[in-house]
Write a protein that holds these residues in place. Structure first.
Motif, PDB file in Angstrom:
ATOM      1  N   LEU A 113       0.832  -1.204   0.000  1.00  0.00           N
ATOM      2  CA  LEU A 113       0.000   0.000   0.000  1.00  0.00           C
ATOM      3  C   LEU A 113       0.864   1.251   0.000  1.00  0.00           C
ATOM      4  O   LEU A 113       0.594   2.210  -0.731  1.00  0.00           O
ATOM      5  N   SER A 114       1.919   1.246   0.815  1.00  0.00           N
ATOM      6  CA  SER A 114       2.825   2.391   0.872  1.00  0.00           C
ATOM      7  C   SER A 114       3.483   2.619  -0.480  1.00  0.00           C
ATOM      8  O   SER A 114       3.545   3.755  -0.980  1.00  0.00           O
ATOM      9  N   VAL A 115       3.961   1.550  -1.100  1.00  0.00           N
ATOM     10  CA  VAL A 115       4.612   1.655  -2.402  1.00  0.00           C
ATOM     11  C   VAL A 115       3.640   2.209  -3.439  1.00  0.00           C
ATOM     12  O   VAL A 115       3.995   3.070  -4.260  1.00  0.00           O
ATOM     13  N   PHE A 116       2.397   1.737  -3.414  1.00  0.00           N
ATOM     14  CA  PHE A 116       1.385   2.193  -4.360  1.00  0.00           C
ATOM     15  C   PHE A 116       1.113   3.687  -4.202  1.00  0.00           C
ATOM     16  O   PHE A 116       1.092   4.438  -5.187  1.00  0.00           O
ATOM     17  N   ILE A 117       0.909   4.128  -2.957  1.00  0.00           N
ATOM     18  CA  ILE A 117       0.615   5.547  -2.701  1.00  0.00           C
ATOM     19  C   ILE A 117       1.782   6.428  -3.136  1.00  0.00           C
ATOM     20  O   ILE A 117       1.594   7.475  -3.773  1.00  0.00           O
ATOM     21  N   LEU A 118       3.004   6.005  -2.814  1.00  0.00           N
ATOM     22  CA  LEU A 118       4.185   6.786  -3.193  1.00  0.00           C
ATOM     23  C   LEU A 118       4.355   6.840  -4.712  1.00  0.00           C
ATOM     24  O   LEU A 118       4.853   7.830  -5.252  1.00  0.00           O
ATOM     25  N   ALA A 119       3.927   5.788  -5.398  1.00  0.00           N
ATOM     26  CA  ALA A 119       3.990   5.779  -6.865  1.00  0.00           C
ATOM     27  C   ALA A 119       2.957   6.736  -7.459  1.00  0.00           C
ATOM     28  O   ALA A 119       3.226   7.401  -8.461  1.00  0.00           O
ATOM     29  N   VAL A 120       1.781   6.812  -6.843  1.00  0.00           N
ATOM     30  CA  VAL A 120       0.761   7.760  -7.307  1.00  0.00           C
ATOM     31  C   VAL A 120       1.276   9.184  -7.177  1.00  0.00           C
ATOM     32  O   VAL A 120       1.202   9.982  -8.127  1.00  0.00           O
ATOM     33  N   PHE A 121       1.822   9.521  -6.021  1.00  0.00           N
ATOM     34  CA  PHE A 121       2.360  10.865  -5.808  1.00  0.00           C
ATOM     35  C   PHE A 121       3.482  11.170  -6.796  1.00  0.00           C
ATOM     36  O   PHE A 121       3.592  12.292  -7.302  1.00  0.00           O
ATOM     37  N   CYS A 122       4.313  10.170  -7.072  1.00  0.00           N
ATOM     38  CA  CYS A 122       5.438  10.367  -7.985  1.00  0.00           C
ATOM     39  C   CYS A 122       4.965  10.835  -9.346  1.00  0.00           C
ATOM     40  O   CYS A 122       5.477  11.816  -9.901  1.00  0.00           O
TER      41      CYS A 122
END
Length: 209
Positions: A113-122
């Protein structure tokens, strides 16, 4: 022939982003490294190369065949990043490989979930960087927008699937787990990339444009 050219240009884009990752890992200062990382997107935009995280932002502005082209570009980016990362492991830059291994470990130990959210922000930032280069009427603004978009996402520790393809290769971190995380990052990047464009379309629709 057109698809072959698109694939080759995607490979070159993967190599360009990898060079950005290489200079980031080589820099003693995280801030300086983040700014220098922007050389990758600079090369992509000025040379017209195919980068998945930039192209996916415009998927709803193009016919369905464009989606297939984005997938081809993703594969080319993977190939370019893998070539660059493998080449780095054959050089004297052992410290870079060690940093890549440590960075990869941090990413792979994170939650999905953390990786997914950080990818969205990226990719929100990547969209702002690419859109600035494409449409900012001022020359300084074109490059400043690109520089800020890239350096902010790097400094914030956000997840860029193509950059991570390079880090995982240079750090010798590939596994089924790593491949799964690249997939999660790819989906997150895609969602982040289309978020602002869809909102702009909704605004235009509401205004009757």
């Amino acid at each position: 022939m057109k698809q072959l050219v698109a694939f080759v240009y995607a490979v070159l884009a993967g190599i360009s982003i990898s060079i950005g990752g290489l200079v980031f890992l080589s820099s003693e200062s995280r801030a300086v490294g983040a700014v220098m990382f922007s050389v990758g997107l600079f090369a992509v935009c000025t040379l017209g190369l195919g980068l998945f995280t930039g192209r996916v932002c415009y998927v709803f502005d193009n016919p369905p065949a464009y989606t297939a082209e984005c997938l081809l570009i993703w594969l080319g980016n993977l190939g370019g990043a893998f070539l660059a990362g493998s080449a780095v492991r054959l050089t004297r830059l052992s410290a870079v490989a060690e940093k890549a291994q440590a960075l990869s470990g941090t990413k792979l130990e994170d939650s999905p979930l953390s990786v997914f959210i950080l990818a969205v922000f990226c990719n929100i930032l990547i969209y702002l960087a690419v859109e600035s280069y494409r449409n900012n009427p001022h020359q300084l603004g074109k490059y400043l927008g690109m520089l800020l978009g890239v350096s902010v996402f790097v400094l914030a520790g956000l997840e860029h699937c193509v950059a991570n393809m390079f880090y995982f290769t240079a750090g010798g971190a590939w596994s089924l787990h790593a491949l799964l995380y690249i997939g999660i990052m790819t989906v997150g990047n895609a969602l982040g990339g289309v978020l602002f464009p869809l909102c702009r379309k909704l605004k235009a629709y509401s205004e009757g444009k």
